[in-house]
Design a protein around this motif. Structure first.
Motif, PDB file in Angstrom:
ATOM      1  N   ALA A  52       5.219   7.209  -0.349  1.00 39.54           N
ATOM      2  CA  ALA A  52       4.645   5.870  -0.558  1.00 39.54           C
ATOM      3  C   ALA A  52       4.559   5.098   0.754  1.00 39.54           C
ATOM      4  CB  ALA A  52       5.475   5.090  -1.572  1.00 39.54           C
ATOM      5  N   ASP A  53       5.555   5.287   1.625  1.00 42.78           N
ATOM      6  CA  ASP A  53       5.535   4.613   2.925  1.00 42.78           C
ATOM      7  C   ASP A  53       4.374   5.123   3.782  1.00 42.78           C
ATOM      8  OD1 ASP A  53       7.823   3.177   2.258  1.00 42.78           O
ATOM      9  OD2 ASP A  53       9.153   4.726   3.017  1.00 42.78           O
ATOM     10  N   LYS A  54       4.058   6.415   3.636  1.00 43.30           N
ATOM     11  CA  LYS A  54       2.935   6.979   4.402  1.00 43.30           C
ATOM     12  C   LYS A  54       1.615   6.368   3.936  1.00 43.30           C
ATOM     13  CE  LYS A  54       1.033  11.315   6.123  1.00 43.30           C
ATOM     14  NZ  LYS A  54      -0.312  10.709   6.238  1.00 43.30           N
ATOM     15  N   ILE A  55       1.453   6.249   2.609  1.00 41.90           N
ATOM     16  CA  ILE A  55       0.234   5.617   2.078  1.00 41.90           C
ATOM     17  C   ILE A  55       0.122   4.191   2.611  1.00 41.90           C
ATOM     18  CG2 ILE A  55      -0.868   4.742  -0.029  1.00 41.90           C
ATOM     19  CD1 ILE A  55       0.315   7.187  -1.500  1.00 41.90           C
ATOM     20  N   ALA A  56       1.246   3.478   2.605  1.00 41.87           N
ATOM     21  CA  ALA A  56       1.249   2.085   3.066  1.00 41.87           C
ATOM     22  C   ALA A  56       0.940   1.997   4.558  1.00 41.87           C
ATOM     23  CB  ALA A  56       2.600   1.447   2.768  1.00 41.87           C
ATOM     24  N   ALA A  57       1.487   2.918   5.335  1.00 39.29           N
ATOM     25  CA  ALA A  57       1.273   2.885   6.789  1.00 39.29           C
ATOM     26  C   ALA A  57      -0.189   3.112   7.142  1.00 39.29           C
ATOM     27  CB  ALA A  57       2.148   3.947   7.462  1.00 39.29           C
ATOM     28  N   ASP A  58      -0.882   3.924   6.349  1.00 40.17           N
ATOM     29  CA  ASP A  58      -2.283   4.264   6.631  1.00 40.17           C
ATOM     30  C   ASP A  58      -3.268   3.242   6.049  1.00 40.17           C
ATOM     31  OD1 ASP A  58      -1.359   6.537   7.869  1.00 40.17           O
ATOM     32  OD2 ASP A  58      -1.720   7.854   6.152  1.00 40.17           O
ATOM     33  N   ALA A  59      -2.776   2.309   5.225  1.00 39.00           N
ATOM     34  CA  ALA A  59      -3.654   1.378   4.513  1.00 39.00           C
ATOM     35  C   ALA A  59      -3.984   0.147   5.364  1.00 39.00           C
ATOM     36  CB  ALA A  59      -2.996   0.941   3.214  1.00 39.00           C
ATOM     37  N   GLN A  60      -5.110  -0.491   5.034  1.00 42.15           N
ATOM     38  CA  GLN A  60      -5.511  -1.738   5.677  1.00 42.15           C
ATOM     39  C   GLN A  60      -4.800  -2.918   5.001  1.00 42.15           C
ATOM     40  OE1 GLN A  60      -7.598  -1.658   8.388  1.00 42.15           O
ATOM     41  NE2 GLN A  60      -7.454   0.564   8.160  1.00 42.15           N
ATOM     42  N   GLU A  61      -5.089  -4.116   5.443  1.00 39.52           N
ATOM     43  CA  GLU A  61      -4.530  -5.324   4.833  1.00 39.52           C
ATOM     44  C   GLU A  61      -5.142  -5.574   3.449  1.00 39.52           C
ATOM     45  OE1 GLU A  61      -2.236  -7.509   6.179  1.00 39.52           O
ATOM     46  OE2 GLU A  61      -1.937  -6.199   7.901  1.00 39.52           O
ATOM     47  N   ASN A  62      -4.458  -6.402   2.658  1.00 38.12           N
ATOM     48  CA  ASN A  62      -4.989  -6.912   1.385  1.00 38.12           C
ATOM     49  C   ASN A  62      -5.437  -5.793   0.430  1.00 38.12           C
ATOM     50  OD1 ASN A  62      -4.713  -9.668   2.283  1.00 38.12           O
ATOM     51  ND2 ASN A  62      -6.532  -9.311   3.546  1.00 38.12           N
ATOM     52  N   GLN A  63      -4.558  -4.843   0.213  1.00 34.47           N
ATOM     53  CA  GLN A  63      -4.863  -3.733  -0.687  1.00 34.47           C
ATOM     54  C   GLN A  63      -4.689  -4.148  -2.152  1.00 34.47           C
ATOM     55  OE1 GLN A  63      -5.699  -0.245   0.425  1.00 34.47           O
ATOM     56  NE2 GLN A  63      -6.318  -1.705   1.990  1.00 34.47           N
ATOM     57  N   VAL A  64      -5.569  -3.646  -3.009  1.00 31.80           N
ATOM     58  CA  VAL A  64      -5.458  -3.854  -4.450  1.00 31.80           C
ATOM     59  C   VAL A  64      -5.165  -2.504  -5.092  1.00 31.80           C
ATOM     60  CG1 VAL A  64      -6.607  -4.613  -6.567  1.00 31.80           C
ATOM     61  CG2 VAL A  64      -7.063  -5.789  -4.387  1.00 31.80           C
ATOM     62  N   VAL A  65      -3.968  -2.405  -5.687  1.00 27.47           N
ATOM     63  CA  VAL A  65      -3.512  -1.169  -6.336  1.00 27.47           C
ATOM     64  C   VAL A  65      -3.772  -1.305  -7.836  1.00 27.47           C
ATOM     65  CG1 VAL A  65      -1.520   0.339  -6.731  1.00 27.47           C
ATOM     66  CG2 VAL A  65      -1.703  -0.952  -4.579  1.00 27.47           C
ATOM     67  N   ASN A  66      -4.308  -0.255  -8.442  1.00 25.00           N
ATOM     68  CA  ASN A  66      -4.641  -0.327  -9.872  1.00 25.00           C
ATOM     69  C   ASN A  66      -4.166   0.911 -10.626  1.00 25.00           C
ATOM     70  OD1 ASN A  66      -6.288  -1.722 -12.083  1.00 25.00           O
ATOM     71  ND2 ASN A  66      -7.144   0.341 -12.144  1.00 25.00           N
ATOM     72  N   ASP A  67      -3.756   0.682 -11.847  1.00 25.34           N
ATOM     73  CA  ASP A  67      -3.467   1.762 -12.789  1.00 25.34           C
ATOM     74  C   ASP A  67      -3.951   1.275 -14.151  1.00 25.34           C
ATOM     75  OD1 ASP A  67      -2.542   4.186 -13.786  1.00 25.34           O
ATOM     76  OD2 ASP A  67      -0.468   3.519 -13.978  1.00 25.34           O
ATOM     77  N   SER A  68      -4.110   2.193 -15.103  1.00 25.94           N
ATOM     78  CA  SER A  68      -4.591   1.758 -16.424  1.00 25.94           C
ATOM     79  C   SER A  68      -4.164   2.739 -17.494  1.00 25.94           C
ATOM     80  CB  SER A  68      -6.119   1.629 -16.416  1.00 25.94           C
ATOM     81  OG  SER A  68      -6.733   2.876 -16.147  1.00 25.94           O
ATOM     82  N   LYS A  69      -4.316   2.314 -18.751  1.00 23.90           N
ATOM     83  CA  LYS A  69      -3.880   3.126 -19.882  1.00 23.90           C
ATOM     84  C   LYS A  69      -4.707   2.776 -21.109  1.00 23.90           C
ATOM     85  CE  LYS A  69      -1.335   5.807 -22.450  1.00 23.90           C
ATOM     86  NZ  LYS A  69      -1.538   7.258 -22.376  1.00 23.90           N
ATOM     87  N   THR A  70      -5.060   3.796 -21.906  1.00 20.26           N
ATOM     88  CA  THR A  70      -5.679   3.595 -23.206  1.00 20.26           C
ATOM     89  C   THR A  70      -4.570   3.565 -24.258  1.00 20.26           C
ATOM     90  OG1 THR A  70      -7.687   4.758 -22.540  1.00 20.26           O
ATOM     91  CG2 THR A  70      -7.295   4.531 -24.904  1.00 20.26           C
ATOM     92  N   PRO A  71      -4.368   2.442 -24.937  1.00 10.71           N
ATOM     93  CA  PRO A  71      -3.251   2.341 -25.892  1.00 10.71           C
ATOM     94  C   PRO A  71      -3.603   2.941 -27.253  1.00 10.71           C
ATOM     95  CG  PRO A  71      -4.373   0.238 -25.741  1.00 10.71           C
ATOM     96  CD  PRO A  71      -5.080   1.165 -24.784  1.00 10.71           C
ATOM     97  N   SER A  72      -3.747   4.261 -27.290  1.00 12.98           N
ATOM     98  CA  SER A  72      -4.189   4.943 -28.509  1.00 12.98           C
ATOM     99  C   SER A  72      -3.043   5.193 -29.489  1.00 12.98           C
ATOM    100  CB  SER A  72      -4.848   6.280 -28.146  1.00 12.98           C
ATOM    101  OG  SER A  72      -3.982   7.069 -27.360  1.00 12.98           O
TER     102      SER A  72
END
Length: 529
Positions: A4-24
């Motif tokens: 996770a730190d590697k992803i953060a180190a390579d990312a630009q400013e003001n990142q929007v992280v998203n996840d989602s789920k279908t509540p079936s």
């Protein structure tokens, strides 16, 4: 560097992280992997000073495609094919089906310290926020068809349009097929044979696709959400990340139609329970709520984070797996305590200890003096035992208020595990008032071992688990006896079965005089065959 730190180190400013789920249906523990992974990426971005935002989408405009086994089939079968948000709630307290099951899942979010901004697809559609994208994708239907064909070899007919309306006649969304678009309305048919699990009513007509009258197919919808919400990072499970799979199709649509780069993506593996992949609608495995009721939040997060995202987690809440999880966590706590204050800082912490850091709800590791879960499981089953007194006696140092808080938390885990997960073979039933009948199965060699053990145990200086375990092993070696056969004799004498917890620990729960008297009674009553 921690993933996770590697992803953060390579990312630009003001990142929007998203996840989602279908509540079936009930959300299973497998779905927590994506939740925790995205939460940790969000936290890593915060540590890196990247000013992130964390979103979680509820895909409640998806259709109800099966009735979970734990619901009344007769009640819900008539709603098959309806958007989940248009299906009634199974119980009072929620406005609809989607809010009911998502509410249960969001309780687990709160339990785990996960705090995203939650949004519902119904709101994006009904408010008109997705209208622009609906128009774009309908006008560029040919490009969407090309993306499906090029990436997944799925051929769509020339009059197929990427949209499904809610049928004005029957209310289903799963059975409608759009075949034309005039710039303001789509022409659709609610086809009887659109799916093999629910029939359409046959109605057809022109209707506006905007303001909640229908939805984009989810791979196209995915792309619309990315652009509308400014999403930069969204990982996906292995099932969506195969070559030519859902994510590849969505990426191609994003590039081909919107002419934009898709968000950062990396696949993650499943969580299995006893080797079975989780399924919300089929009710396979343990629900997130059930596992959260067993494991403290830090331990549940740790279960997910101690394994690299691309590696399968196979969690079986049996004795060995559950107690080992707590031991592994305690080991990292001890390693953290041994660090200098400078190395205990989040940015300086060794990679081995990052799962421990990210397992904390508030991002702060608070050391404690551990009480082993395996010990508590055993102690809880010893009759007439003063548990608090026994824990105090076994501790190598005085326990402070926080130590007792953790100990009491683990007592609750042990009680829950014994009540809901322990097999009969794993339960500890000590015969205090009588000798187990199973001692008749002892061999002459085992009785000789027990006789020798009487002398050995009478002279053990400290009546504690490790010293007793050493004495048991030493006696077996002295008689040149196979260790499993020797330990089986101990279990038969006190438990009436061939296996049990660590034998030294078992004897440590008992008084020395009682133990010696029992062994004398067993050996005295033996009659050679």
């Amino acid at each position: 560097m921690f993933w996770a730190d590697k992803i953060a180190a390579d990312a630009q400013e003001n990142q929007v992280v998203n996840d989602s789920k279908t509540p079936s249906g009930r959300v299973h523990v497998g779905s927590l992997r994506g939740v925790v992974i995205h939460d940790v990426i969000y936290r890593a971005l915060k540590y890196a000073g990247k000013s992130p935002k964390f979103l979680y989408g509820v895909d409640d405009y998806d259709a109800l495609d099966t009735v979970p086994h734990y619901l009344d089939r007769q009640k819900f079968e008539s709603y098959l094919g309806f958007p989940l948000c248009n299906v009634p709630s199974p119980e009072d307290g929620a406005s609809d089906y989607a809010k009911y099951f998502m509410g249960e899942f969001l309780e687990v979010f709160e339990y785990l310290g996960v705090k995203p901004e939650v949004y519902y697809l119904r709101d994006l559609y009904r408010s008109g926020r997705l209208n622009t994208y609906i128009d774009i994708f309908l006008k560029n239907a040919q490009l969407v068809r090309e993306a499906y064909l090029e990436v997944s070899k799925a051929r769509r007919s020339d009059n197929w349009y990427p949209f499904q309306t809610i049928c004005e006649n029957c209310g289903k969304i799963a059975t409608t097929v759009v075949s034309d678009y005039n710039g303001s309305e789509v022409f659709y048919t609610c086809k009887p044979d659109a799916t093999d699990w629910v029939k359409g009513c046959g109605h057809s007509g022109w209707v506006s696709p905007f303001d909640g009258n229908g939805k984009l197919p989810w791979k196209v919808e995915w792309v619309a959400k990315w652009d509308l919400l400014g999403i930069n990072i969204e990982l996906a499970g292995k099932d969506h990340s195969q070559k030519g799979g859902s994510r590849d199709v969505a990426n191609a649509i994003c590039r081909k139609v919107l002419r934009k780069q898709p968000p950062f993506h990396s696949p993650y593996e499943f969580i299995l329970v006893n080797g079975t992949k989780m399924s919300s609608s089929k009710g396979v495995g343990s629900s997130a709520k059930e596992i959260a009721a067993l494991l403290p939040p830090e331990l549940l997060r740790f279960l997910i984070l101690r394994t690299q995202p691309k590696t399968v987690i196979n969690f079986a809440p049996n004795y060995e797996t559950t107690t080992r999880l707590f031991r592994d966590y305690d080991t990292l706590i001890e390693k953290y305590q041994a660090l200098s204050p400078a190395l205990q800082q989040a940015t300086a912490l060794p990679e081995e200890l990052k799962p421990l850091l990210y397992a904390q709800l508030d991002g702060v590791v608070k050391p404690y003096h551990p009480v082993e879960l395996s010990t508590l499981i055993s102690l809880l089953q010893v009759p007439h035992l003063d548990l608090q007194k026994e824990i105090t006696a076994r501790s190598t140092q005085p326990l402070n208020e926080y130590d007792w808080q953790i100990a009491n938390q683990r007592i609750a885990v042990a009680q829950k595990w014994l009540a809901d997960y322990a097999d009969e073979e794993e339960k500890l039933v000590i015969y205090l008032d009588k000798v187990p009948e199973k001692v008749k199965d002892l061999t002459q060699e085992q009785v000789a071992y027990l006789k020798q053990l009487i002398h050995t145990l009478a002279n053990v200086p400290a009546w504690e688990a490790e010293a007793l375990q050493t004495a048991l092993f030493a006696t077996a070696r002295e008689l040149e006896m196979q260790q499993p056969l020797a330990f089986k004799a101990v279990y038969l004498s006190f438990l009436g079965k061939e296996r049990g917890p660590k034998a030294g620990a078992l004897l440590s729960y008992l008084e020395r005089d009682f133990t010696l008297d029992r062994l004398k009674t067993v050996t005295a009553s033996f009659t050679p065959v």
